[in-house]
Write an enzyme that holds these catalytic residues in place. Structure first.
Site, PDB file in Angstrom:
ATOM      1  N   HIS A 141    -108.777  70.256  38.328  1.00 42.20           N
ATOM      2  CA  HIS A 141    -109.573  71.014  36.873  1.00 42.20           C
ATOM      3  C   HIS A 141    -108.552  70.381  35.776  1.00 42.20           C
ATOM      4  CE1 HIS A 141    -110.180  73.649  40.477  1.00 42.20           C
ATOM      5  NE2 HIS A 141    -111.520  73.745  39.858  1.00 42.20           N
ATOM      6  N   HIS A 199    -107.585  81.734  35.109  1.00 42.69           N
ATOM      7  CA  HIS A 199    -108.044  81.647  33.851  1.00 42.69           C
ATOM      8  C   HIS A 199    -107.089  82.085  32.767  1.00 42.69           C
ATOM      9  CE1 HIS A 199    -112.693  81.504  34.931  1.00 42.69           C
ATOM     10  NE2 HIS A 199    -111.974  80.997  35.934  1.00 42.69           N
ATOM     11  N   ASP A 211    -116.871  72.791  34.407  1.00 47.07           N
ATOM     12  CA  ASP A 211    -116.650  73.703  35.464  1.00 47.07           C
ATOM     13  C   ASP A 211    -117.843  74.925  35.151  1.00 47.07           C
ATOM     14  OD1 ASP A 211    -115.917  75.231  37.497  1.00 47.07           O
ATOM     15  OD2 ASP A 211    -113.959  75.055  36.899  1.00 47.07           O
TER      16      ASP A 211
END
Length: 772
Positions: free
Chosen positions: A208, A221, A287
């Site tokens: 990511h 996160h 995402d």
């Protein structure tokens, strides 16, 4: 279909895309930046963050595709379908799009494929952390080729893998999805996966981008507060390698903010680094719901429209999994002059070019011609490949000679929560752990033998007593006494502990399953202590998605085995290794900590990151170091030579070492090359992996391993944030792990300090010559 310039397969894809773009209205161009997830609103439970919240606001598929559509989301991976029903659904949805839109442009179909095609009944390969433990790029590429073949034959065009996040804190739930804690290992294996998947016409998606794994306290996160040097020298290199060396077609943004700037709105990252520095020409996809998060979670945008504008300007081309921010509101912003239409054109061109490259714009393309409903998704050759990967990924950490199990060890106590649970072998993005918990009436869709089943098959003459002892993550000690009694009656106790992968707190490993420390979950540590107290030889088998602290157990155990979620053939692979049919050959892609609170720490640390006696009372030395792994044979190293002791700051040299199998059976050694920049203008790692080679040797056989090391491989980000090669001494170490390096030497870099750019050498070629 009427012939148009964009229908000509012989024309340049960029020219075809430009011709099609010129024929589009603004609404049609913006539609190419969006996606639809049919069936999302029917899902019970989340397979993506806050999926239930966003599903409540979904609109009909007919509304979503009225001007066209960029992507179709998880047609196979949402609700359980077999191949016939899944391909029929793909055809139906694509037919709906082409028959009911003016330009008849089909969508790109994407799916998850982290441990194989994430759909019902498809092969579940080992987790990426297990691929990393193989140190075998060729095998990873072979696996990805098989995955790509299955995907493409059923009408899937893009796979949302691999994960290139370098592990920075082992407590993070998604460690199982990574390729370990070393950027070079991550880059080499991820590039191999990209090459394999894309060789079958499936776009690989790098995840990511960037910094996701460096979140504060390893919380999913959470904000990321690393410095620009750590970003450049640890986090970004694997992505650069997969873009430049493997030609990855897509990149997915990270959910996190880097020093306060969300990645989905970071122009310097998505355009400056990715495109301007590295020359990336593919698509950047969001995402799931990451663009909407700019407004709801990061609070840097006032609503969906502004979030879409921020992401588009930053360089994010496609919104996944559904269109919330790249829809009608974005069209209105463009019409009012608040968003430059050129930004829409830029993103749409990238999407259309990929559709041309995929053959979706060809005149003879049809939804029906794009699928094959006869594909067997768990074919025998897939299972054989999954078995090979699993076997080569299992790491033997310690052994006093108890392993392999001898014929006289007839009475075995197989104890622990992972002893008879097939789901213990599967990662969080495997379909059985990812989606099937919402469908308890269904079976797994494929055969996944537990370790108990596999061991009984492997050792039919043994008396095997299997007891759970405790759950994976509960505090129930009521079954300890029975387990301890069984161990006392056994010749050997196999204690099988570890994880159960899940999503968002439903497991002990996986997305959203972060750990407060590195103790084994629940009361498993207590169970191990009770079993070790019996005095019976105990083989600890850890089946997990992250490394757990084993310092209080390892020295008391007869042997310790680590398996990182080894997939559907994990039970058979472990049984084969425990019995001695197969020699273990995996190596640790992450160090195994000694103490549960010794985080965050990886082997990539400067001098002050190691044990500092007299400075700190806390010793972060791991129980087992990065790169460590034993075999049922032994390997000797000798004859280290360097082709030069002084090279220019733009030169190269060869590092050669001889390795011999000095034992009595065949085995595989992973030869590892580390460099140490003795003195630099900024602190540097004490050791850093720059090359490796897996070498298979028969008893008595030797091999000569030669690494070609370019001066660029010593480069780092200096004080002024320029990447440089600095003159000075470089120490060279070759051996079995970062802590077991029997061969050492040094060379000097001479000449001027040299700045290097995106054309620098990223890899260390290696040749292996074996002698009979």
């Amino acid at each position: 279909m009427t012939d148009q310039p964009w229908h000509d397969p012989s024309a340049d894809p960029a020219e075809r895309a430009a011709a099609l773009l010129a024929a589009m209205t603004l609404e049609e161009k913006v539609a190419q930046l969006g996606s639809a997830w049919p069936g999302n609103e029917e899902i019970n439970g989340n397979v993506a963050p806050m999926q239930d919240v966003f599903a409540r606001g979904s609109v009909s598929f007919e509304h979503r595709r009225r001007h066209g559509l960029g992507h179709l989301t998880r047609v196979f991976g949402t609700a359980p379908v077999d191949v016939a029903d899944g391909t029929a659904r793909v055809v139906k949805l694509q037919r709906d799009i082409v028959d009911n839109t003016r330009l008849r442009v089909p969508a790109i179909v994407h799916e998850e494929c982290l441990t194989g095609f994430t759909t019902y009944g498809a092969t579940v390969y080992p987790s990426p952390l297990a691929w990393a433990a193989t140190f075998d790029a060729e095998l990873v590429e072979t696996m990805a080729t098989a995955i790509g073949s299955d995907l493409r034959r059923v009408g899937v065009h893009q796979g949302l893998s691999p994960v290139l996040d370098v592990v920075r804190d082992h407590r993070w739930g998604r460690v199982e999805e990574t390729l370990g804690e070393d950027p070079y290992l991550v880059g080499v294996l991820a590039s191999a996966y990209v090459r394999g998947l894309q060789s079958k016409g499936v776009i690989a998606t790098l995840k990511h981008f960037a910094g996701y794994s460096a979140s504060r306290a390893a919380r999913n996160h959470a904000p990321v507060s690393i410095g620009p040097r750590e970003l450049r020298d640890v986090v970004l290199p694997p992505f650069e390698m997969a873009v430049r060396e493997a030609g990855a077609g897509s990149v997915m943004n990270s959910y996190v903010d880097l020093d306060g700037v969300p990645a989905a709105a970071d122009t310097s990252l998505l355009t400056g680094v990715l495109r301007d520095e590295w020359g990336f020409e593919g698509t950047v996809v969001s995402d799931y719901w990451a663009i909407a998060f700019l407004a709801t979670m990061h609070r840097v945008a006032d609503g969906a429209a502004e979030a879409g504008a921020l992401a588009l300007e930053a360089g994010l081309d496609v919104e996944l999994p559904d269109t919330l921010c790249y829809g009608d509101e974005l069209v209105e912003l463009v019409r009012r002059g608040e968003v430059d239409e050129a930004l829409v054109d830029r993103a749409a061109l990238r999407v259309l070019r990929q559709k041309a490259e995929l053959g979706l714009l060809d005149a003879d393309w049809t939804p029906e011609s794009d699928v094959d409903s006869s594909v067997e998704l768990d074919a025998a050759e897939n299972r054989a490949l999954a078995r090979r990967l699993a076997e080569r990924s299992v790491v033997l950490l310690a052994n006093d000679g108890t392993l392999p199990l001898r014929p006289q060890a007839r009475r075995l106590a197989l104890v622990g929560p992972c002893a008879d649970d097939p789901l213990a072998f599967l990662g969080c993005y495997s379909y059985p752990n990812h989606v099937l918990p919402r469908y308890p009436e269904l079976d797994l869709g494929l055969d996944v033998p537990s370790l108990s089943q596999a061991l009984r098959s492997q050792l039919p003459d043994a008396e095997i007593t299997t007891l759970e002892g405790c759950g994976v993550n509960d505090d129930d000690r009521s079954r300890f006494a029975e387990a301890v009694a069984a161990a006392r009656e056994a010749d050997v106790c196999l204690a099988v502990v570890g994880d159960r992968a899940g999503m968002f707190g439903e497991g002990t490993s996986g997305e959203g399953c972060d750990a407060p420390d590195l103790r084994l979950p629940g009361v498993q540590d207590e169970l191990l202590s009770a079993l070790l107290d019996t005095g019976v030889p105990v083989v600890i088998v850890v089946v997990s998605g992250r490394p757990y602290a084993l310092g209080s157990h390892a020295d008391r155990a007869a042997a310790v085995v680590q398996a990182f979620l080894p997939g559907e053939e994990g039970g058979a692979a472990l049984a084969s290794i425990l019995s001695g049919e197969t020699a273990p050959s995996g190596r640790l892609p992450v160090q195994v900590p000694r103490h549960p609170g010794g985080q965050p720490a990886t082997y990539l640390h400067p001098p002050l990151g190691g044990n500092s006696q007299g400075i700190s009372n806390l010793d972060p030395t791991p129980a087992f170091p990065f790169g460590h792994g034993l075999s049922y044979t032994t390997f000797d190293y000798s004859g280290l030579t360097l082709s030069a002791d002084d090279i220019a700051t733009d030169g190269s040299l060869d590092v050669t070492v001889d390795v011999r199998n000095s034992g009595e059976r065949a085995g595989s050694e992973v030869v590892q090359l580390y460099l140490d920049d003795v003195q630099a203008q900024v602190t540097r790692p004490v050791r850093q992996l720059v090359g490796f080679a897996r070498v298979d040797l028969a008893p008595g056989q030797a091999a000569r391993v030669t690494f070609t090391v370019h001066a660029d491989r010593t480069s780092f980000t200096g004080r002024d944030l320029r990447r440089i090669v600095e003159p000075g001494r470089i120490d060279v170490h070759v051996g079995r792990s970062v802590a077991d390096l029997p061969c050492s030497g040094s060379f000097r870099l001479s000449g001027p300090l040299r700045e290097v750019g995106a054309d620098r050498v990223l890899t260390t070629p290696v040749t292996v010559t074996t002698a009979e």
